[in-house]
Design an enzyme around this catalytic site. Structure first.
Site, PDB file in Angstrom:
ATOM      1  N   GLU A  64       0.814  -1.214   0.000  1.00 56.44           N
ATOM      2  CA  GLU A  64       0.000   0.000   0.000  1.00 56.44           C
ATOM      3  C   GLU A  64       0.847   1.264   0.000  1.00 56.44           C
ATOM      4  OE1 GLU A  64       1.525   0.164   3.858  1.00 56.44           O
ATOM      5  OE2 GLU A  64       0.702  -1.600   2.853  1.00 56.44           O
ATOM      6  N   ASP A  65       2.045   1.193   0.607  1.00 56.46           N
ATOM      7  CA  ASP A  65       2.924   2.355   0.655  1.00 56.46           C
ATOM      8  C   ASP A  65       3.362   2.774  -0.746  1.00 56.46           C
ATOM      9  OD1 ASP A  65       4.326   0.017   0.253  1.00 56.46           O
ATOM     10  OD2 ASP A  65       5.653   0.255   1.969  1.00 56.46           O
ATOM     11  N   ASN A  66       3.793   1.801  -1.540  1.00 53.37           N
ATOM     12  CA  ASN A  66       4.225   2.094  -2.902  1.00 53.37           C
ATOM     13  C   ASN A  66       3.071   2.595  -3.764  1.00 53.37           C
ATOM     14  OD1 ASN A  66       6.178   2.220  -4.963  1.00 53.37           O
ATOM     15  ND2 ASN A  66       5.582   0.226  -5.738  1.00 53.37           N
TER      16      ASN A  66
END
Length: 427
Positions: A269-271
């Site tokens: 989810e961060d990317n």
């Protein structure tokens, strides 16, 4: 005039391939040198502390927790010790019996003047358990600026102030540069003296090759490249995203979920948040001069291998072309290409080329390590680190092969199938 023979054509083809191989070799070396130079410039001159101004935007620090990470007390305490006048800390756990809670309560008692509270109970909005754990603190946060900080990360006291300064700095009116929407930190792994071998290999990877390429790609700024150990962004920006990567002016109102919950369908989810800010809102990112000190716990070599497999399988579904090229950027495969090409064109044997290649490669990697750490590799851990570095380099291609052969991954005790665009389904 004589016609070219088959041997002539083979020689011409070999020469062309050798030239292409050397061009690729020099290109990857240039990327590594950019990473090394940028790391020197950014991290060797970073200030030890930077007092915050008296009037600053508020920040909500979100720390999702699960279990007792190594050095959890010290990691969490680094948030309480930030030299910044206006912040809150929201520590969240999914289960009221989570073993992290006694540590949290100890810190709440130790720092009664810090605006901090614990949130117990997650919300199931998708497959990603980290996002599920973050939804409630995300919704309840007082401030627009959010700092999502993993539980196995510790940061310096001035990190918050310096990141907010970058995030809040407006672009020059006449500048073509876009507004900064995300500030992140390069991870710097820390293993204890008695660390397991897998942890040492992970440390060697994160603090050399990974850091070098991460810094270089972000210096080039041709696309988003974000690791979610420590990220600053605005909730008001996130609320405009749906994870489609379609520029907002071309989006249609299809009722697609927006905000943090929209990223619960992704494992990385961060990317995806970084990519969405970049492509959907046409905003950019910046690396702070601080690092995210990533404390490594017990990890055997098998754990390390399957961790790398997991993220290659996710990247494969998110960016297939880049993942296919990945082995050709690694030192071992690259050395084979360059040595073969050099021998074909010049007659220089690999016995002369390969030692020079690997000596220069590891010197660059150790220079990156020194930039991030603020000091050279300690003599007490030199040989262990070098052995771990060699193992990491040798395993890079076999791990890639293993990763390309499947689409299932295991994360936090659950199995997932990685699908198109990096979305996942629980198995």
């Amino acid at each position: 005039m004589t016609n070219p023979t088959t041997r002539d054509w083979h020689h011409l083809l070999g020469a062309c391939l050798s030239i292409l191989g050397l061009i690729w070799y020099l290109f990857i070396w240039s990327v590594g040198l950019v990473g090394c130079w940028t790391a020197r410039k950014k991290y060797r001159s970073r200030p030890n502390r930077e007092p915050a101004a008296t009037t600053v935007p508020g920040v909500s620090i979100l720390r999702p927790l699960r279990g007792l990470d190594t050095n959890l007390l010290e990691n969490l305490e680094s948030s309480f010790r930030q030299e910044y006048p206006h912040f809150e800390i929201l520590l969240s756990v999914a289960d009221e019996h989570d073993k992290a809670l006694p540590v949290v309560y100890e810190l709440l008692a130790k720092y009664p003047n810090v605006n901090a509270r614990v949130i117990i109970g997650d919300m199931d909005v998708g497959a990603n358990p980290k996002v599920n754990n973050l939804i409630r603190p995300y919704n309840e946060a007082t401030h627009d600026i959010l700092w999502v900080l993993d539980s196995n990360v510790a940061v310096a006291p001035g990190t918050l102030a310096r990141a907010v300064e970058i995030l809040s700095h407006p672009p020059h009116p006449n500048s073509p540069r876009r507004r900064i929407a995300l500030v992140h930190h390069v991870p710097f792994a820390i293993s204890s003296r008695g660390a397991t071998f897998g942890a040492r290999v992970e440390e060697a990877f994160l603090n050399t090759n990974h850091a070098k390429m991460y810094v270089a790609i972000n210096a080039a700024a041709v696309d988003s490249c974000v690791v979610g150990k420590s990220n600053f962004f605005r909730r008001s920006d996130l609320e405009r995203l749906d994870g489609s990567l379609v520029p907002q002016q071309r989006q249609h109102d299809s009722g697609q979920q927006r905000g943090l919950a929209a990223f619960s369908r992704f494992l990385a989810e961060d990317n995806m948040i970084g990519l969405s800010l970049w492509h959907e809102l046409n905003l950019r990112h910046d690396l702070s001069c601080d690092v995210a000190h990533n404390t490594l716990g017990d990890m055997n070599l098998s754990d390390y291998v399957w961790r790398r497999v997991r993220w290659i399988r996710v990247r494969k579904r998110m960016s297939l072309a880049a993942t296919l090229l990945e082995p050709l950027t690694e030192s071992v495969m690259l050395s084979v290409i360059a040595a073969t090409s050099t021998q074909f064109l010049t007659g220089v044997t690999p016995h002369l080329f390969l030692p020079t290649h690997f000596i220069l490669w590891i010197l660059i990697d150790l220079d990156v390590y020194a930039s991030l750490a603020g000091h050279a590799l300690p003599s007490s851990k030199r040989w262990g680190f070098l052995v771990a570095w060699v193992v990491r380099e040798v395993l890079a291609f076999p791990i890639w092969i293993l990763a390309m052969m499947g689409d299932e991954v295991e994360w936090r005790g659950r199995r997932y199938k990685v699908m198109q665009n990096g979305e996942v389904a629980r198995r």
